[in-house]
Design a protein around this motif. Structure first.
Motif, PDB file in Angstrom:
ATOM      1  N   VAL A 200       0.866  -1.178   0.000  1.00 14.08           N
ATOM      2  CA  VAL A 200       0.000   0.000   0.000  1.00 14.08           C
ATOM      3  C   VAL A 200       0.900   1.225   0.000  1.00 14.08           C
ATOM      4  N   LYS A 201       0.574   2.207  -0.857  1.00 12.90           N
ATOM      5  CA  LYS A 201       1.336   3.456  -0.890  1.00 12.90           C
ATOM      6  C   LYS A 201       0.381   4.636  -0.973  1.00 12.90           C
ATOM      7  N   THR A 202       0.665   5.667  -0.158  1.00 12.03           N
ATOM      8  CA  THR A 202      -0.143   6.886  -0.205  1.00 12.03           C
ATOM      9  C   THR A 202       0.577   7.994   0.561  1.00 12.03           C
ATOM     10  N   ASN A 203      -0.020   9.178   0.562  1.00 15.29           N
ATOM     11  CA  ASN A 203       0.530  10.313   1.279  1.00 15.29           C
ATOM     12  C   ASN A 203       0.334  10.147   2.791  1.00 15.29           C
ATOM     13  N   SER A 204       1.300  10.631   3.554  1.00 15.64           N
ATOM     14  CA  SER A 204       1.249  10.457   5.003  1.00 15.64           C
ATOM     15  C   SER A 204       0.085  11.188   5.652  1.00 15.64           C
ATOM     16  N   LYS A 205      -0.497  12.167   4.963  1.00 17.22           N
ATOM     17  CA  LYS A 205      -1.631  12.875   5.558  1.00 17.22           C
ATOM     18  C   LYS A 205      -2.847  11.956   5.725  1.00 17.22           C
ATOM     19  N   ASN A 206      -2.836  10.800   5.070  1.00 15.72           N
ATOM     20  CA  ASN A 206      -3.939   9.848   5.216  1.00 15.72           C
ATOM     21  C   ASN A 206      -3.858   9.047   6.511  1.00 15.72           C
ATOM     22  N   GLY A 207      -2.771   9.186   7.267  1.00 12.95           N
ATOM     23  CA  GLY A 207      -2.723   8.631   8.615  1.00 12.95           C
ATOM     24  C   GLY A 207      -2.317   7.179   8.699  1.00 12.95           C
ATOM     25  N   LEU A 208      -1.019   6.913   8.782  1.00  3.98           N
ATOM     26  CA  LEU A 208      -0.532   5.536   8.878  1.00  3.98           C
ATOM     27  C   LEU A 208      -0.997   4.871  10.169  1.00  3.98           C
ATOM     28  N   GLY A 209      -0.887   5.587  11.297  1.00  2.00           N
ATOM     29  CA  GLY A 209      -1.289   5.009  12.569  1.00  2.00           C
ATOM     30  C   GLY A 209      -2.755   4.655  12.619  1.00  2.00           C
ATOM     31  N   THR A 210      -3.574   5.505  12.014  1.00  2.00           N
ATOM     32  CA  THR A 210      -5.018   5.293  12.029  1.00  2.00           C
ATOM     33  C   THR A 210      -5.451   4.190  11.077  1.00  2.00           C
ATOM     34  N   ASN A 211      -4.797   4.084   9.924  1.00  2.23           N
ATOM     35  CA  ASN A 211      -5.323   3.239   8.849  1.00  2.23           C
ATOM     36  C   ASN A 211      -4.525   1.969   8.552  1.00  2.23           C
ATOM     37  N   ALA A 212      -3.349   1.807   9.155  1.00  2.00           N
ATOM     38  CA  ALA A 212      -2.561   0.597   8.870  1.00  2.00           C
ATOM     39  C   ALA A 212      -3.334  -0.676   9.184  1.00  2.00           C
ATOM     40  N   ILE A 213      -4.128  -0.669  10.243  1.00  2.00           N
ATOM     41  CA  ILE A 213      -4.849  -1.877  10.659  1.00  2.00           C
ATOM     42  C   ILE A 213      -5.803  -2.362   9.565  1.00  2.00           C
ATOM     43  N   HIS A 214      -6.340  -1.441   8.746  1.00  2.00           N
ATOM     44  CA  HIS A 214      -7.216  -1.844   7.652  1.00  2.00           C
ATOM     45  C   HIS A 214      -6.480  -2.770   6.687  1.00  2.00           C
ATOM     46  N   TYR A 215      -5.242  -2.415   6.354  1.00  2.00           N
ATOM     47  CA  TYR A 215      -4.517  -3.166   5.335  1.00  2.00           C
ATOM     48  C   TYR A 215      -3.824  -4.396   5.920  1.00  2.00           C
ATOM     49  N   ILE A 216      -3.469  -4.347   7.190  1.00  2.11           N
ATOM     50  CA  ILE A 216      -2.966  -5.547   7.850  1.00  2.11           C
ATOM     51  C   ILE A 216      -4.071  -6.598   7.892  1.00  2.11           C
ATOM     52  N   ASP A 217      -5.285  -6.174   8.217  1.00  2.02           N
ATOM     53  CA  ASP A 217      -6.411  -7.107   8.258  1.00  2.02           C
ATOM     54  C   ASP A 217      -6.742  -7.626   6.858  1.00  2.02           C
ATOM     55  N   LEU A 218      -6.706  -6.752   5.852  1.00  2.00           N
ATOM     56  CA  LEU A 218      -7.002  -7.176   4.486  1.00  2.00           C
ATOM     57  C   LEU A 218      -5.988  -8.218   4.020  1.00  2.00           C
ATOM     58  N   PHE A 219      -4.720  -7.968   4.288  1.00  2.00           N
ATOM     59  CA  PHE A 219      -3.652  -8.913   3.970  1.00  2.00           C
ATOM     60  C   PHE A 219      -3.884 -10.243   4.684  1.00  2.00           C
ATOM     61  N   SER A 220      -4.178 -10.195   5.983  1.00  2.00           N
ATOM     62  CA  SER A 220      -4.413 -11.415   6.760  1.00  2.00           C
ATOM     63  C   SER A 220      -5.587 -12.207   6.198  1.00  2.00           C
ATOM     64  N   TRP A 221      -6.642 -11.481   5.795  1.00  2.00           N
ATOM     65  CA  TRP A 221      -7.829 -12.143   5.245  1.00  2.00           C
ATOM     66  C   TRP A 221      -7.524 -12.787   3.897  1.00  2.00           C
ATOM     67  N   LEU A 222      -6.737 -12.106   3.062  1.00  2.00           N
ATOM     68  CA  LEU A 222      -6.401 -12.653   1.740  1.00  2.00           C
ATOM     69  C   LEU A 222      -5.592 -13.941   1.857  1.00  2.00           C
ATOM     70  N   ILE A 223      -4.658 -13.996   2.819  1.00  7.73           N
ATOM     71  CA  ILE A 223      -3.816 -15.194   2.965  1.00  7.73           C
ATOM     72  C   ILE A 223      -4.387 -16.164   3.990  1.00  7.73           C
ATOM     73  N   GLU A 224      -5.501 -15.760   4.639  1.00  8.15           N
ATOM     74  CA  GLU A 224      -6.184 -16.586   5.644  1.00  8.15           C
ATOM     75  C   GLU A 224      -5.252 -16.997   6.774  1.00  8.15           C
ATOM     76  N   ASP A 225      -4.519 -15.988   7.288  1.00 13.65           N
ATOM     77  CA  ASP A 225      -3.603 -16.200   8.399  1.00 13.65           C
ATOM     78  C   ASP A 225      -3.481 -14.885   9.179  1.00 13.65           C
ATOM     79  N   ASN A 226      -3.862 -14.916  10.453  1.00 16.17           N
ATOM     80  CA  ASN A 226      -3.798 -13.709  11.275  1.00 16.17           C
ATOM     81  C   ASN A 226      -2.431 -13.484  11.914  1.00 16.17           C
TER      82      ASN A 226
END
Length: 324
Positions: free
Chosen positions: A155-181
């Motif tokens: 995932v790549k974007t500008n830092s104003k989008n908030g890494l601390g706030t939004n990283a969990i969305h993509y960690i969860d998406l990744f975990s769901w895609l590979i079916e491993d938490n």
């Protein structure tokens, strides 16, 4: 039979949940707890923006959960993560057993485990409102991915989008895609400067890169930097397959993928996703969101790397991770 819903916190996100609740196709009684008058007014104005069943839907407004006399068939908690653990336990002690909780759930592993323990003691269930895995676009993409092969996810974007706030969305998406938490994160490439968080003076934001690896050698990279474009670009690659998703502009570009037709990305907002999620919990006692237990590892790893990063910069030990 009328369903009872409790909504605790009705600011920006909470008012969007309220819009989603109002779209439910059967009679509901909604108790809304929000001490801030401006937030209440915002929520009421957003209700006025949509059409809903004004005959069978009843809304009651409160300043504190101590004023609540009924329990909810589902309780939605959208307050800041600061002090949320005590709030959820108080709601459980009042008889509430089904919860939809905004991310981040809390601010430490100890708090998280405390909520899990109390849920078990009260025979409760909770889901975390991390929604990308529910998006129809991502569910369609997952159907095309080869099974049992390691993926590279970035995932790549500008830092104003908030890494601390939004990283969990993509960690969860990744975990769901590979079916491993069980993902192990690395925060060594986080930027040294701690950023202000618009949600509170005592909260922080981050920029830089978080990397991660799974047991099957699938890899994760999340980069939020000031020099990058505002668009959120997600890339998924497996062998010769590459899928590029521009979440901001709704575009999907693929190579090496056998598919006849067009793929489009639609970002699904809380005001729409929560209607189906809440309905599924009320009707089936389940939904597509991660459970609280599903999301424990992602939260724990973020607490670990963010706290270590703050300690490196400030030379002070951190117990509560200052994100929400």
């Amino acid at each position: 039979m009328e369903k009872k819903i409790i909504l605790v916190g009705c600011g920006n996100i909470g008012s969007r949940h309220l819009q989603a609740i109002a779209k439910l196709p059967y009679g509901i009684k909604v108790d809304i707890v929000e001490p801030n008058d401006d937030a209440q007014n915002l929520a009421k104005s957003r209700l006025d923006e949509i059409s809903f069943n004004k005959t069978d839907h009843k809304f009651s407004w409160y300043k504190s959960i101590s004023e609540l006399t009924d329990t909810g068939d589902i309780t939605i908690v959208t307050t800041y993560s600061v002090g949320r653990v005590n709030l959820i336990i108080e709601l459980m002690n009042k008889g509430n057993r089904r919860f939809l909780i905004e991310k981040m759930v809390c601010q430490s592993v100890n708090e998280y485990n405390h909520i899990l323990e109390e849920l078990k003691n009260h025979n409760g269930k909770a889901w975390v409102n991390i929604t990308p895995r529910c998006f129809k676009s991502y569910r369609k993409i997952k159907e095309f991915l080869p099974k049992e092969k390691a993926i590279n996810f970035s995932v790549k974007t500008n830092s104003k989008n908030g890494l601390g706030t939004n990283a969990i969305h993509y960690i969860d998406l990744f975990s769901w895609l590979i079916e491993d938490n069980k993902i192990i994160l690395d925060g060594k490439s986080l930027s040294d400067e701690l950023l202000a968080n618009k949600r509170g003076a005592n909260l922080k934001e981050f920029s830089g890169t978080i990397t991660g690896i799974a047991n099957d050698d699938s890899s994760l990279s999340i980069t939020f930097l000031p020099e990058l474009h505002d668009e959120i670009i997600v890339e998924i690659s497996i062998d010769t397959i590459k899928i590029l998703i521009d979440e901001t502009n709704g575009k999907i570009t693929t190579s090496g993928l056998t598919y006849n037709g067009d793929l489009e990305f639609t970002y699904e907002h809380v005001s729409s996703t929560s209607t189906e999620i809440i309905n599924n919990i009320l009707q089936d006692d389940n939904c597509q969101l991660p459970t609280l237990l599903d999301s424990l590892n992602g939260h724990s790893e973020l607490f670990r790397i963010f706290n270590a990063h703050i300690t490196k910069i400030s030379k002070e030990n951190v117990e509560l991770c200052p994100i929400t």
